[in-house]
Scaffold this motif. Structure first.
Motif, short mmCIF file in Angstrom:
data_model
loop_
_atom_site.label_atom_id
_atom_site.label_comp_id
_atom_site.label_asym_id
_atom_site.label_seq_id
_atom_site.Cartn_x
_atom_site.Cartn_y
_atom_site.Cartn_z
N GLU A 1 0.74 -1.21 0.05
CA GLU A 1 0.03 0.11 -0.04
C GLU A 1 0.79 1.40 -0.01
N ASP A 2 0.53 2.45 -0.49
CA ASP A 2 1.06 3.64 -0.23
C ASP A 2 0.98 3.97 1.04
N LEU A 3 2.07 4.74 1.57
CA LEU A 3 1.97 5.01 2.92
C LEU A 3 1.25 6.56 3.00
N VAL A 4 0.30 6.61 3.77
CA VAL A 4 -0.36 7.65 3.94
C VAL A 4 -0.45 7.92 5.59
N PHE A 5 -0.05 9.35 5.83
CA PHE A 5 0.02 9.77 7.21
C PHE A 5 -0.04 11.43 7.52
N LYS A 6 -0.48 11.48 8.66
CA LYS A 6 -0.81 13.19 9.28
C LYS A 6 0.36 13.30 10.10
N CYS A 7 0.95 14.66 9.99
CA CYS A 7 2.26 15.09 10.79
C CYS A 7 1.79 16.38 11.37
N TRP A 8 2.12 16.71 12.54
CA TRP A 8 2.20 18.11 13.00
C TRP A 8 2.94 18.23 14.21
N ALA A 9 3.09 19.43 14.44
CA ALA A 9 4.00 19.98 15.71
C ALA A 9 3.21 20.87 16.67
N ASP A 10 3.74 20.64 17.76
CA ASP A 10 3.20 21.24 19.08
C ASP A 10 4.37 21.92 19.92
N PRO A 11 4.48 23.12 20.46
CA PRO A 11 3.25 24.03 20.33
C PRO A 11 3.42 24.53 18.88
N TYR A 12 2.09 25.13 18.44
CA TYR A 12 1.94 25.75 17.08
C TYR A 12 0.84 26.86 17.40
N PRO A 13 1.09 28.05 16.86
CA PRO A 13 2.28 28.41 16.02
C PRO A 13 3.63 28.73 16.78
N MET A 14 4.86 28.89 16.24
CA MET A 14 5.85 29.06 16.86
C MET A 14 6.88 29.65 15.79
#
Length: 219
Positions: free
Chosen positions: A121-134
């Motif tokens: 399968e294709d690799l599908v993921f979500k990514c985020w950073a905290d704290p945001y905004p910085m």
């Protein structure tokens, strides 16, 4: 305006305007990046790494080893398998494993892990950073400039400059001067500052951001 002697000392690609929109493709078509904003304003990038691409199958579609100085990074796999080097350990995540957490100050990299992706399968993921905004921090402008620069280097046959990469990293609080063994973050920050700001920006004329890569609305 880049002077001829700066171009001679450190060849660089001609920035290629990217069509406006909320998506961007990486070099050699390995991945698609979708820039999303949650209702609370949090920035999230959704990545799709294509299993039919040779570089993806070889685990080469992700970024180089790096450190986010002041932000914790989170990954949520939606499909396929994600491999990641986190400090001195290697982990593998699927959608059944919850959220992968990379604490701030920890060196890491990630890739599509075909060894446990039996269905290809294709690799599908979500990514985020905290704290945001910085500021400086992980955001859409950083990703557009890093992806755009690396893409143009590849398509125009130019070796990416460590000075340019270091400068783009400084604009996002990301250390790309990052060996696979422990060195105190303050030393890595000092080295990257010299390479990116003093040599890259002041001497060689590189920029933290290019309008050709950020012509879409960013927050």
């Amino acid at each position: 305006m880049v002077n001829q002697w700066q171009q001679w000392l450190s060849p660089r690609p001609q920035p290629t305007p990217h069509p406006p929109g909320s998506t961007m493709r990486s070099f050699l078509g390995t991945a698609l990046y979708e820039f999303l904003y949650e209702e609370d304003g949090r920035f999230v990038v959704k990545e799709t790494h294509y299993a039919n691409n040779k570089l993806v199958r070889e685990g080469k579609s992700g970024p180089p080893l790096h450190i986010h100085v002041d932000q914790t990074e989170y990954f949520q796999v939606l499909q396929g398998a994600l491999g990641a080097a986190r400090g001195n350990e290697t982990v593998r995540f699927t959608k059944d494993d919850g959220i992968l957490v990379i604490p701030k100050g920890i060196r890491h990299r990630f890739w599509a892990d075909s060894s446990i992706n039996e269905t290809n399968e294709d690799l599908v993921f979500k990514c985020w950073a905290d704290p945001y905004p910085m500021q400086p921090g992980f955001d859409e402008s950083f990703l557009r400039n890093f992806i755009g620069y690396m893409r143009d280097c590849t398509t125009q046959g130019i070796q990416p400059s460590i000075f340019s990469i270091a400068l783009i990293g400084l604009s996002s609080g990301t250390l790309f001067i990052c060996p696979p063994f422990y060195i105190p973050v303050w030393i890595l920050k000092s080295v990257q500052y010299v390479l990116g700001d003093i040599i890259g920006r002041r001497i060689l004329g590189y920029q933290e951001a290019y309008p050709e890569y950020c012509n879409a609305k960013t927050k």
